[in-house]
Motif scaffolding. Structure first.
Motif, mmCIF file in Angstrom:
data_model
loop_
_atom_site.group_PDB
_atom_site.id
_atom_site.type_symbol
_atom_site.label_atom_id
_atom_site.label_comp_id
_atom_site.label_asym_id
_atom_site.label_seq_id
_atom_site.Cartn_x
_atom_site.Cartn_y
_atom_site.Cartn_z
ATOM 1 N N MET A 64 0.826 -1.094 -0.187
ATOM 2 C CA MET A 64 -0.099 0.196 -0.064
ATOM 3 C C MET A 64 0.861 1.461 -0.044
ATOM 4 O O MET A 64 0.623 2.149 -0.791
ATOM 5 N N ARG A 65 1.990 1.168 0.898
ATOM 6 C CA ARG A 65 2.650 2.509 0.833
ATOM 7 C C ARG A 65 3.472 2.663 -0.353
ATOM 8 O O ARG A 65 3.923 3.656 -0.779
ATOM 9 N N ALA A 124 -1.426 4.793 10.597
ATOM 10 C CA ALA A 124 -0.366 4.195 11.515
ATOM 11 C C ALA A 124 1.038 4.418 11.031
ATOM 12 O O ALA A 124 1.204 4.499 9.879
ATOM 13 N N VAL A 125 1.946 4.795 11.891
ATOM 14 C CA VAL A 125 3.359 5.162 11.494
ATOM 15 C C VAL A 125 4.158 4.040 12.420
ATOM 16 O O VAL A 125 4.266 4.269 13.454
ATOM 17 N N PRO A 126 4.954 3.410 11.642
ATOM 18 C CA PRO A 126 5.790 2.550 12.471
ATOM 19 C C PRO A 126 6.694 3.125 13.449
ATOM 20 O O PRO A 126 7.280 4.103 13.086
ATOM 21 N N GLY A 186 3.435 11.747 1.420
ATOM 22 C CA GLY A 186 3.969 12.674 2.274
ATOM 23 C C GLY A 186 4.600 12.721 3.376
ATOM 24 O O GLY A 186 5.312 13.292 3.753
ATOM 25 N N VAL A 187 4.122 11.582 4.076
ATOM 26 C CA VAL A 187 4.646 11.164 5.350
ATOM 27 C C VAL A 187 5.509 9.855 5.490
ATOM 28 O O VAL A 187 4.820 8.769 5.406
ATOM 29 N N PRO A 188 6.756 9.874 5.469
ATOM 30 C CA PRO A 188 7.391 8.406 5.240
ATOM 31 C C PRO A 188 7.034 7.564 6.379
ATOM 32 O O PRO A 188 6.970 7.628 7.531
ATOM 33 N N GLY A 189 6.739 6.372 5.890
ATOM 34 C CA GLY A 189 6.204 5.061 6.577
ATOM 35 C C GLY A 189 4.810 5.024 6.907
ATOM 36 O O GLY A 189 4.223 4.032 7.352
ATOM 37 N N LEU A 190 3.959 6.070 6.613
ATOM 38 C CA LEU A 190 2.393 6.214 7.031
ATOM 39 C C LEU A 190 1.639 5.402 6.382
ATOM 40 O O LEU A 190 1.872 5.357 4.996
ATOM 41 N N LEU A 191 0.782 4.682 6.790
ATOM 42 C CA LEU A 191 -0.054 3.687 6.270
ATOM 43 C C LEU A 191 -1.624 4.436 6.553
ATOM 44 O O LEU A 191 -1.738 4.836 7.575
ATOM 45 N N ALA A 192 -2.279 4.457 5.391
ATOM 46 C CA ALA A 192 -3.603 5.259 5.742
ATOM 47 C C ALA A 192 -4.769 4.487 4.857
ATOM 48 O O ALA A 192 -4.346 4.023 3.469
ATOM 49 N N LYS A 193 -5.998 4.325 5.363
ATOM 50 C CA LYS A 193 -6.977 4.037 4.729
ATOM 51 C C LYS A 193 -8.216 4.769 5.257
ATOM 52 O O LYS A 193 -8.659 4.442 6.325
#
Length: 311
Positions: A215-216, A252-254, A235-242
């Motif tokens: 997804m990322r 979520a951001v690891p 735009g935000v490294p590592g961020l997962l969005a749905k």
């Protein structure tokens, strides 16, 4: 709880109520407002968790990017529709197997193009057709019936429900029928945020991490060109969005934390300002968050106000 306010010409015109939960890197509740322990239907925000369930049930994607589309709510741009058809073809099927309802593209540009070309609503253009293609492919792998794959008692849906419950760490409170006709599972916002945190913090090679990584890597497949989920993940490294219908979004951001929220009246315009406020509580900073922190209210062609976080 008031999460956002609509300000026009300096006056508060209306407010949006809802609930939001922020988990820290350890999964503890760092901040919350409203009811974050009662169940709600996350709608399409469930999709990444359901994709994990498909993988656990034996699905093997022909291309990793297929998983991003299966986990997304696409806008029926040509590259979305082409990939849905390729997923089906790899399973020996075509779009006639889809049981999601006929729809025109969510993208206004693509909707106009379909109409100009003399086309109309079709299941493959429906924003959930990627998920449905994945469900059908999972049925083919297991030799399960395909005509009734949307039935909550079907082995596929039983497997997906088990995955959602395990990932969120909470029993499913209710099973409903989503707009696409497939089951949707009710959990709390805290559980939803926990599930997303599980995906990004999972070890490399796991089903959870594979879904998050695909997804990322291809966020345009999760939503569409210039859409909120796409912009956040770019735009935000590592961020997962749905995001999900009726005012839901989970991210979520690891190593940082997770957020899940629902706007009570289902208004989509209030989601991003509240989400930005929540992410800033976790110390997340990025130019895209500044861009999404407010939503303009227009009077004619002029910006006369904005929707902004009140929480």
């Amino acid at each position: 709880m008031i999460l956002a306010e609509v300000v026009r010409s300096g006056f508060v015109e209306s407010v949006h109520h809802g609930s939001v939960v922020v988990l820290d890197a350890a999964g503890r509740v760092a901040a919350a407002a409203g009811d974050v322990t009662g169940p709600c239907f996350p709608r399409s925000s469930n999709k990444p968790l359901q994709t994990v369930g498909m993988l656990r049930a034996g699905l093997r994607a022909a291309e990793p990017a297929d998983l991003a589309l299966m986990s997304g709510s696409h806008f029926a741009e040509p590259f979305h529709v082409d990939r849905v058809r390729r997923i089906l073809a790899a399973a020996g099927l075509d779009e006639s197997a889809l049981r999601c309802p006929p729809s025109l593209p969510l993208s206004e540009t693509e909707r106009d193009a379909v109409v100009r070309a003399g086309g109309g609503a079709a299941p493959v253009l429906m924003n959930c057709s990627g998920k449905h293609a994945g469900m059908l492919a999972t049925c083919v792998v297991n030799g399960w019936s395909r005509e009734d794959y949307r039935d909550a008692k079907h082995p596929l849906q039983v497997a997906l429900a088990a995955a959602v419950s395990e990932l969120t760490g909470e029993p499913i409170a209710a099973t409903g029928i989503d707009g696409c006709g497939a089951p949707v599972f009710a959990v709390s916002l805290t559980a939803l945020a926990r599930g997303f945190q599980r995906l990004v913090d999972a070890p490399p090679g796991s089903h959870e991490r594979l879904v998050a990584d695909t997804m990322r890597a291809d966020p345009e497949l999760v939503a569409g060109t210039g859409q909120d989920d796409t912009r956040l993940m770019r735009g935000v490294p590592g961020l997962l969005a749905k995001g999900g219908a009726e005012g839901v979004v989970a991210v979520a951001v690891p190593g940082v934390g997770a957020v899940a929220l629902k706007v009570a009246d289902g208004a989509m315009r209030a989601r991003m300002p509240v989400l930005v406020s929540a992410l800033r509580r976790l110390g997340v900073a990025a130019a895209v968050l500044d861009e999404l922190a407010t939503v303009p209210v227009l009077g004619g062609d002029l910006r006369v106000g904005e929707v902004r976080a009140a929480w």
